[in-house]
Design an enzyme around this catalytic site. Structure first.
Site, PDB file in Angstrom:
ATOM      1  CE  LYS A  22      -2.763   0.714   3.717  1.00  0.00           C
ATOM      2  NZ  LYS A  22      -2.668   2.131   4.427  1.00  0.00           N
ATOM      3  CB  SER A  23       3.919   2.304   1.984  1.00  0.00           C
ATOM      4  OG  SER A  23       3.184   2.268   3.318  1.00  0.00           O
ATOM      5  NE  ARG A 123      -5.106   8.474  11.553  1.00  0.00           N
ATOM      6  CZ  ARG A 123      -4.354   7.693  10.483  1.00  0.00           C
ATOM      7  NH1 ARG A 123      -5.114   7.180   9.662  1.00  0.00           N
ATOM      8  NH2 ARG A 123      -3.207   7.514  10.916  1.00  0.00           N
ATOM      9  CB  SER A 168       5.801   9.912  11.271  1.00  0.00           C
ATOM     10  OG  SER A 168       4.848  10.250  10.220  1.00  0.00           O
ATOM     11  CG  ASP A 316       0.973   0.091   9.507  1.00  0.00           C
ATOM     12  OD1 ASP A 316       0.534   1.124  10.259  1.00  0.00           O
ATOM     13  OD2 ASP A 316       1.105   0.428   8.425  1.00  0.00           O
TER      14      ASP A 316
HETATM   15  C1  S3P Z   1       2.800   4.781   6.093  1.00  0.00           C
HETATM   16  C2  S3P Z   1       3.540   5.180   7.395  1.00  0.00           C
HETATM   17  C3  S3P Z   1       2.905   4.665   8.517  1.00  0.00           C
HETATM   18  C4  S3P Z   1       1.828   3.735   8.685  1.00  0.00           C
HETATM   19  C5  S3P Z   1       0.900   3.950   7.615  1.00  0.00           C
HETATM   20  C6  S3P Z   1       1.453   4.116   6.273  1.00  0.00           C
HETATM   21  C7  S3P Z   1       3.024   5.398   4.907  1.00  0.00           C
HETATM   22  O1  S3P Z   1       2.293   6.239   9.258  1.00  0.00           O
HETATM   23  O2  S3P Z   1       1.424   3.604  10.013  1.00  0.00           O
HETATM   24  O3  S3P Z   1      -0.056   2.786   7.707  1.00  0.00           O
HETATM   25  O4  S3P Z   1       2.768   4.766   3.781  1.00  0.00           O
HETATM   26  O5  S3P Z   1       4.042   6.389   4.629  1.00  0.00           O
HETATM   27  P1  S3P Z   1       3.073   7.008  10.156  1.00  0.00           P
HETATM   28  O6  S3P Z   1       3.885   7.855   9.260  1.00  0.00           O
HETATM   29  O7  S3P Z   1       2.029   7.859  10.745  1.00  0.00           O
HETATM   30  O8  S3P Z   1       3.697   6.237  11.077  1.00  0.00           O
END
Ligand code: S3P
Length: 429
Positions: A22-23, A123, A168, A316
């Site tokens: 997904k990322s 959020r 993050s 996650d």
């Molecule tokens: C993500 C980063 C993470 C993760 C999220 C996806 C991303 O969040 O929990 O599901 O794709 O960059 P954070 O950056 O808030 O830790």
């Protein structure tokens, strides 16, 4: 509301492929749109979160072709090729969409508004709005810019040297994307390394980017060129099958072509420490992202500690790791994980309340929890709080538990893994 009833039991056997990461899929669409020329994306995630990002770029004038069911072609228009969206961009449930796009939109020559569903609108956005504002970005939102809808008036940006208080990837990526539009070199340092897909992909597309431990800097105005991007399977989706195969007796599952970037494989480190029989096979690298098949066999697990630098690498997966911990021998302690409270739902509260319904012993802390393993869980009625990863974790708990389990509100699974239930139930012997 859709619910899932789990009654069928038995070992899990066979091979599975999980959806594209997904990322990485978000980033391929974003960076492909900013590059010049075509970017071919092979096996992207088709979850709702990713469709939100794709739709946002369509609204900004990007043409997308779908030559095959498992491919997307993004017709990139260069750094300044996006056009003003006529309507509000709706990021749905996707934190990655809203935060990364906020970074990108601040440097455009147009006005935009971005919002999300009732969960996303609660959020925190200050984590991106604050550093972006110090670059000169013009962003407004409820409660001083902390909550979407966010209103963005694109402008010229100054580079910054930002020390982030949290690890993050969304914050880091928002700043790097804004940094593409800043006059000079933008640097961000995080307390420990969060997932580094943005850095790897920007470099692959030709950005002038440097990394040094937990810092990364990018030169404004980097020219990006369209590329072919294969998306590895999502280890965060694989995580549910890994845990299920470990804790359900007589299981053996092979997960094909999963991304094993070290900033994401904390789950494998933790489970191996717990005594898991997990092997990586056929390892290879695709455009800078490591990939492997993962073979998992039922194992007797023991409790462990998950804290510090392991937290961003497992962030996650902590809900499903908690399910594993609830039947491991001894205690598992999760600390330094306050970030879990601001995910799709408060995941500490959700995991603690719902696992207790299965008879698990969970003590909640402000930044984590202690889970004391039990010999057996008992089926129950529980709920997802509209959070895809809580829903899937509870379905795995239901498979492990004796008797019948009902998980309420499971349509949210479509956020990241629409075929989850079919794939899982087809493995049961
Ligand atoms: C993500 C980063 C993470 C993760 C999220 C996806 C991303 O969040 O929990 O599901 O794709 O960059 P954070 O950056 O808030 O830790």
């Amino acid at each position: 509301m859709e619910k899932t009833v789990i009654e069928q039991k038995g070992g899990l056997k066979g091979e599975v492929t999980v959806p594209g990461d997904k990322s990485i899929s978000h980033r391929a669409v974003i960076i492909g749109s900013l590059a010049k020329g075509k970017t071919r994306i092979i096996e992207p995630s088709r979850g709702d979160d990713n469709l939100r990002t794709l739709n946002a770029f369509r609204m900004m004038g990007i043409e997308v072709d779908e030559p095959k069911v498992d491919q997307l072609i993004i017709n990139g228009r260069g750094l300044y090729g996006l056009t003003e969206p006529e309507d509000v961009i709706d990021a749905g449930n996707s934190g990655t969409t809203v935060r990364l796009l906020t970074g990108l939109l601040t440097g455009q020559r147009f006005f935009s508004v971005i919002t999300g569903d009732r969960y996303l609108r609660k959020r925190p956005m200050k984590r991106v709005v604050e550093p972006l504002s110090s670059m000169g970005a013009k962003i407004w939102g409820r409660e001083n810019g902390n909550f979407a809808p966010l209103v963005i008036n694109g402008t010229r940006l100054n580079p910054i040297d930002y020390i982030s208080p949290i690890a993050s990837a969304q914050v880091k990526s928002a700043i790097l994307l804004a940094g593409l539009y800043a006059d000079g070199v933008t640097k961000i340092t995080e307390p420990s390394l969060s997932r580094d897909h943005t850095e790897r992909m920007l470099r692959f597309f030709g950005a002038n980017l440097k990394r040094d431990d937990n810092s990364v800097s990018i030169a404004g105005g980097s020219n990006l060129e369209g590329r072919k991007i294969e998306i590895p399977g999502d280890i965060s989706s694989a995580a549910f099958f890994i845990v299920a195969a470990l804790v359900i007796p007589n299981s053996e599952v092979l997960l094909k072509r999963v991304g094993v970037n070290p900033s994401r494989t904390g789950i494998l480190e933790v489970l191996k420490k717990m005594g898991a029989n997990i092997q990586l096979l056929n390892e290879y690298e695709t455009w800078g992202e490591p990939v492997a098949d993962i073979l998992v066999k039922t194992s007797r697990l023991k409790g462990t500690k998950i804290e510090g630098e392991l937290i961003p690498k497992t962030i996650d997966e902590l809900p499903v790791l908690s399910v594993a911990a609830s039947v491991a021998e001894g205690d598992t302690v999760i600390k330094d994980a306050k970030e879990l409270r601001v995910k799709e739902t408060d995941r500490i509260k959700a995991v603690a309340s719902e696992l207790k319904k299965f008879g698990a012993e969970v003590e909640e802390f402000d930044d984590g929890m202690r889970i004391s393993g039990k010999d057996e869980l008992k089926g129950c009625d529980c709920q997802s709080f509209g959070d895809h990863r809580i829903a899937m974790s509870l379905i795995i708990a239901g498979l492990m538990a004796s008797g019948k389990t009902v998980v309420e509100d499971t349509s949210c699974i479509g956020t990241s893994f629409p075929e989850f239930k079919d794939k899982l139930f087809s493995l049961i012997q």
